[in-house]
Scaffold this motif. Structure first.
Motif, PDB file in Angstrom:
ATOM      1  N   MET A  15       1.248  -1.750  -0.175  1.00 33.59           N
ATOM      2  CA  MET A  15      -0.015  -0.452   0.136  1.00 33.59           C
ATOM      3  C   MET A  15       1.140   1.114  -0.156  1.00 33.59           C
ATOM      4  N   THR A  16       1.916   1.273   1.366  1.00 33.12           N
ATOM      5  CA  THR A  16       2.853   2.617   0.405  1.00 33.12           C
ATOM      6  C   THR A  16       3.170   2.592  -0.371  1.00 33.12           C
ATOM      7  N   LEU A  17       3.705   1.367  -1.451  1.00 36.50           N
ATOM      8  CA  LEU A  17       4.506   1.794  -3.164  1.00 36.50           C
ATOM      9  C   LEU A  17       3.332   1.691  -3.835  1.00 36.50           C
ATOM     10  N   LEU A  18       1.984   1.907  -3.217  1.00 34.51           N
ATOM     11  CA  LEU A  18       1.027   2.706  -4.229  1.00 34.51           C
ATOM     12  C   LEU A  18       0.953   3.685  -4.372  1.00 34.51           C
ATOM     13  N   ALA A  19       0.980   4.265  -2.869  1.00 33.58           N
ATOM     14  CA  ALA A  19       1.069   5.540  -2.463  1.00 33.58           C
ATOM     15  C   ALA A  19       1.000   6.450  -3.149  1.00 33.58           C
ATOM     16  N   THR A  20       3.134   5.959  -3.478  1.00 36.13           N
ATOM     17  CA  THR A  20       3.902   6.955  -3.769  1.00 36.13           C
ATOM     18  C   THR A  20       4.736   6.480  -5.310  1.00 36.13           C
ATOM     19  N   SER A  21       3.820   5.701  -5.858  1.00 37.86           N
ATOM     20  CA  SER A  21       4.034   5.507  -7.051  1.00 37.86           C
ATOM     21  C   SER A  21       3.051   6.896  -7.971  1.00 37.86           C
ATOM     22  N   PRO A  22       4.051   6.570  -9.879  1.00 37.89           N
ATOM     23  CA  PRO A  22       3.741   8.280 -10.176  1.00 37.89           C
ATOM     24  C   PRO A  22       2.576   8.335 -10.301  1.00 37.89           C
ATOM     25  N   ALA A  23       2.016   7.010 -11.188  1.00 40.23           N
ATOM     26  CA  ALA A  23       0.169   6.797 -11.065  1.00 40.23           C
ATOM     27  C   ALA A  23      -0.394   7.843 -10.210  1.00 40.23           C
ATOM     28  N   SER A  24      -0.573   7.650  -9.411  1.00 46.60           N
ATOM     29  CA  SER A  24      -1.050   8.421  -8.235  1.00 46.60           C
ATOM     30  C   SER A  24      -0.628  10.260  -7.926  1.00 46.60           C
ATOM     31  N   ALA A  25       0.448  10.361  -8.516  1.00 48.47           N
ATOM     32  CA  ALA A  25       1.105  11.587  -8.754  1.00 48.47           C
ATOM     33  C   ALA A  25       0.595  12.666  -9.753  1.00 48.47           C
ATOM     34  N   SER A  26       0.359  11.886 -10.924  1.00 57.77           N
ATOM     35  CA  SER A  26       0.136  12.296 -11.977  1.00 57.77           C
ATOM     36  C   SER A  26      -1.535  12.890 -11.817  1.00 57.77           C
ATOM     37  N   SER A  27      -1.847  12.045 -11.017  1.00 53.73           N
ATOM     38  CA  SER A  27      -3.856  12.085 -10.018  1.00 53.73           C
ATOM     39  C   SER A  27      -3.687  13.453  -9.743  1.00 53.73           C
ATOM     40  N   ARG A  28      -2.866  13.759  -9.425  1.00 51.81           N
ATOM     41  CA  ARG A  28      -2.941  15.085  -8.135  1.00 51.81           C
ATOM     42  C   ARG A  28      -1.982  16.543  -8.994  1.00 51.81           C
ATOM     43  N   HIS A  30      -1.633  19.621 -11.336  1.00 49.57           N
ATOM     44  CA  HIS A  30      -2.004  20.609 -12.061  1.00 49.57           C
ATOM     45  C   HIS A  30      -2.929  20.727 -13.553  1.00 49.57           C
ATOM     46  N   PRO A  31      -3.463  21.383 -13.747  1.00 49.78           N
ATOM     47  CA  PRO A  31      -4.232  21.701 -15.070  1.00 49.78           C
ATOM     48  C   PRO A  31      -3.096  21.933 -15.749  1.00 49.78           C
ATOM     49  N   ILE A  32      -2.583  22.158 -17.076  1.00 49.21           N
ATOM     50  CA  ILE A  32      -1.899  22.811 -17.806  1.00 49.21           C
ATOM     51  C   ILE A  32      -1.970  23.856 -18.673  1.00 49.21           C
ATOM     52  N   ARG A  33      -1.909  25.555 -18.531  1.00 52.99           N
ATOM     53  CA  ARG A  33      -3.076  25.757 -19.815  1.00 52.99           C
ATOM     54  C   ARG A  33      -1.881  25.734 -21.379  1.00 52.99           C
ATOM     55  N   ILE A  34      -2.780  25.578 -22.288  1.00 53.04           N
ATOM     56  CA  ILE A  34      -2.271  25.762 -23.121  1.00 53.04           C
ATOM     57  C   ILE A  34      -2.045  26.662 -24.454  1.00 53.04           C
ATOM     58  N   ALA A  35      -3.685  27.165 -24.107  1.00 52.17           N
ATOM     59  CA  ALA A  35      -3.461  28.512 -25.057  1.00 52.17           C
ATOM     60  C   ALA A  35      -5.078  29.166 -24.282  1.00 52.17           C
ATOM     61  N   SER A  36      -4.822  30.674 -24.734  1.00 52.75           N
ATOM     62  CA  SER A  36      -6.274  31.072 -23.861  1.00 52.75           C
ATOM     63  C   SER A  36      -6.298  32.478 -24.834  1.00 52.75           C
ATOM     64  N   HIS A 127     -13.905  34.964 -22.559  1.00 46.93           N
ATOM     65  CA  HIS A 127     -12.766  34.057 -22.030  1.00 46.93           C
ATOM     66  C   HIS A 127     -13.200  32.658 -22.635  1.00 46.93           C
ATOM     67  N   ILE A 128     -11.570  32.063 -23.369  1.00 41.36           N
ATOM     68  CA  ILE A 128     -11.213  30.959 -23.766  1.00 41.36           C
ATOM     69  C   ILE A 128     -10.522  30.721 -23.569  1.00 41.36           C
ATOM     70  N   TRP A 129     -10.425  29.281 -23.245  1.00 38.28           N
ATOM     71  CA  TRP A 129      -8.748  28.925 -22.343  1.00 38.28           C
ATOM     72  C   TRP A 129      -8.880  26.855 -22.927  1.00 38.28           C
ATOM     73  N   LEU A 130      -7.563  26.770 -23.022  1.00 37.86           N
ATOM     74  CA  LEU A 130      -8.018  25.050 -23.417  1.00 37.86           C
ATOM     75  C   LEU A 130      -6.456  24.507 -22.324  1.00 37.86           C
ATOM     76  N   THR A 131      -7.370  23.167 -21.804  1.00 34.82           N
ATOM     77  CA  THR A 131      -5.974  23.046 -20.306  1.00 34.82           C
ATOM     78  C   THR A 131      -6.206  21.352 -20.628  1.00 34.82           C
ATOM     79  N   TYR A 132      -5.001  21.046 -19.759  1.00 37.63           N
ATOM     80  CA  TYR A 132      -4.857  19.555 -19.929  1.00 37.63           C
ATOM     81  C   TYR A 132      -4.028  18.760 -18.780  1.00 37.63           C
TER      82      TYR A 132
END
Length: 134
Positions: A15-28, A30-36, A127-132
């Motif tokens: 459970m400790t390994l799952l909590a610190t895995s890259p997959a769980s980190a990516s779910s946290r 923040h969205p990155i703004r592409i354009a606006s 105002h229009i913007w795109l995020t990913y």
């Protein structure tokens, strides 16, 4: 050490390994703004376009207006995966605010180029913007 205790320690370690895995980190992440873009006036119109690099998982179109009102527009996306490329597109007509996840041509693309435009139904600011997220 008895067997049930070993099982408890093994479960706790996994459970400790799952909590610190890259997959769980990516779910946290923040969205990155592409354009606006921003516009104001009678039937204000603007176009936002940019690139989502590094394996975008989710791409979202955001639209706000002041005052809140109906907005019409369209979006287009071209994504690459390996040596291939594919595209999707669509239209929208809705009241604001809008937070619309866009459909990608591939489940896990390498990168995507995205554009979106919109026009207000009457006078106001737009105002229009795109995020990913990846």
């Amino acid at each position: 050490m008895n067997r049930p205790l070993i099982i408890v320690f093994a479960l706790a370690a996994s459970m400790t390994l799952l909590a610190t895995s890259p997959a769980s980190a990516s779910s946290r992440r923040h969205p990155i703004r592409i354009a606006s873009c921003r516009a104001r006036g009678d039937f204000a119109t603007c176009v936002a376009a940019g690139n989502a690099r590094h394996h975008p998982l989710r791409i979202v179109l955001h639209v706000r207006s002041n005052p809140r009102q109906s907005v019409s527009g369209a979006w287009a996306m071209t994504c690459t995966k390996g040596t291939g490329a594919g595209g999707t597109h669509g239209q929208f007509h809705s009241g604001t605010p809008i937070n619309k996840p866009l459909r990608k041509p591939y489940r896990h693309p390498d990168s995507c180029s995205v554009s979106a435009d919109g026009q207000l139904a009457r006078h106001g600011s737009l105002h229009i913007w795109l995020t990913y997220t990846n």
